[in-house]
Design an enzyme around this catalytic site. Sequence first.
Site, short mmCIF file in Angstrom:
data_model
loop_
_atom_site.label_atom_id
_atom_site.label_comp_id
_atom_site.label_asym_id
_atom_site.label_seq_id
_atom_site.Cartn_x
_atom_site.Cartn_y
_atom_site.Cartn_z
N ASP A 174 0.81 -1.22 0.00
CA ASP A 174 0.00 0.00 0.00
C ASP A 174 0.85 1.28 0.00
O ASP A 174 2.00 1.27 0.42
CB ASP A 174 -0.89 0.03 1.25
N ASP A 175 0.20 2.35 -0.44
CA ASP A 175 0.68 3.73 -0.29
C ASP A 175 1.77 4.13 -1.29
O ASP A 175 2.31 5.23 -1.19
CB ASP A 175 1.23 4.03 1.12
N HIS A 200 -5.92 3.43 -4.14
CA HIS A 200 -5.84 3.60 -2.68
C HIS A 200 -6.02 5.09 -2.31
O HIS A 200 -5.45 5.56 -1.34
CB HIS A 200 -4.49 3.07 -2.18
N HIS A 230 -4.78 9.78 0.65
CA HIS A 230 -4.92 8.95 1.83
C HIS A 230 -5.75 9.58 2.97
O HIS A 230 -5.37 9.49 4.15
CB HIS A 230 -3.53 8.57 2.37
N TYR A 267 -6.43 3.24 5.30
CA TYR A 267 -6.51 2.65 6.65
C TYR A 267 -7.48 1.46 6.71
O TYR A 267 -7.76 0.95 7.79
CB TYR A 267 -6.95 3.69 7.70
N HIS A 309 3.72 -2.62 3.11
CA HIS A 309 3.94 -1.26 2.60
C HIS A 309 5.31 -1.18 1.95
O HIS A 309 6.31 -1.53 2.59
CB HIS A 309 3.85 -0.25 3.74
ZN ZN Z 1 -2.59 3.16 3.12
#
Ligand code: ZN
Length: 237
Positions: free
Chosen positions: A43-44, A93, A97, A134, A187
């Site tokens: 993610d991210d 995503h 965020h 999240y 991540h």
């Molecule tokens: Zn995230």
Amino acid sequence: MSRQITSLLAIAAVAVSLATPASATAKEEVDCTQVKCIALTFDDGPSKYAGQLLDTLKKEKVKATFFLEGQYVKSRPAFAKRMADEGHELGNHSYKHPNFTELESWAIRSEIQKTQDVIKAATGVEPKLLRPPYGLTSITSSEIAGEFGMPQILWTAGSKDWSSKNEEAIKAQVLEVAEANGIILMHDWVKQTVDVMPKIITLLKKRGYTLVTVSEVIKQYDIQPGDTFPLPDGWER
Ligand SMILES: [Zn+2]
């Protein structure tokens, strides 16, 4: 070698290349009801370590899923393109965020749309999966995901990499929670995750796992746009 044999070999070579279209080699079908599948998700990103991670995945010949933030696709489009080109799955995503449960509907739509647009522009691919930031979601968020034709994909277990930031701990946690058809949260901005990935992949393979994309894992379930998978605690299908 006689001319006749040479030409027969040439014909055979053409026949073999016809029988193996490029798409078949680029994307082999995996049936997760028959083999022990697991999906690693990052993610991210794309983070600044994405190149190192992609090198590892390529060397190990495994596929992963990247839930990308629009703002980083904008700043690191080449990594996003490489992810798509090398057969990994790209998911949405959000752009920056935010917590979707605290946003108005129009703002959720905007976060999703901007991210779809920037990923499409960078890679030519339109994500088919949404992971809300999240993993926080709501009925409104799922309905909006449905408008975009996407299910919301959470995870079956986390690596806790963002809190431990320790190679041994990340490896131990992933192996602890690994299960057939698991979807593991990680991540690529956690350097220790990227550094320990060769070891994690080797150990998962040793335990009989095939590392696949999220779409390959969920193909066996009846998941529709607007659905959330796995269901958060307290939600009913
Ligand atoms: Zn995230």
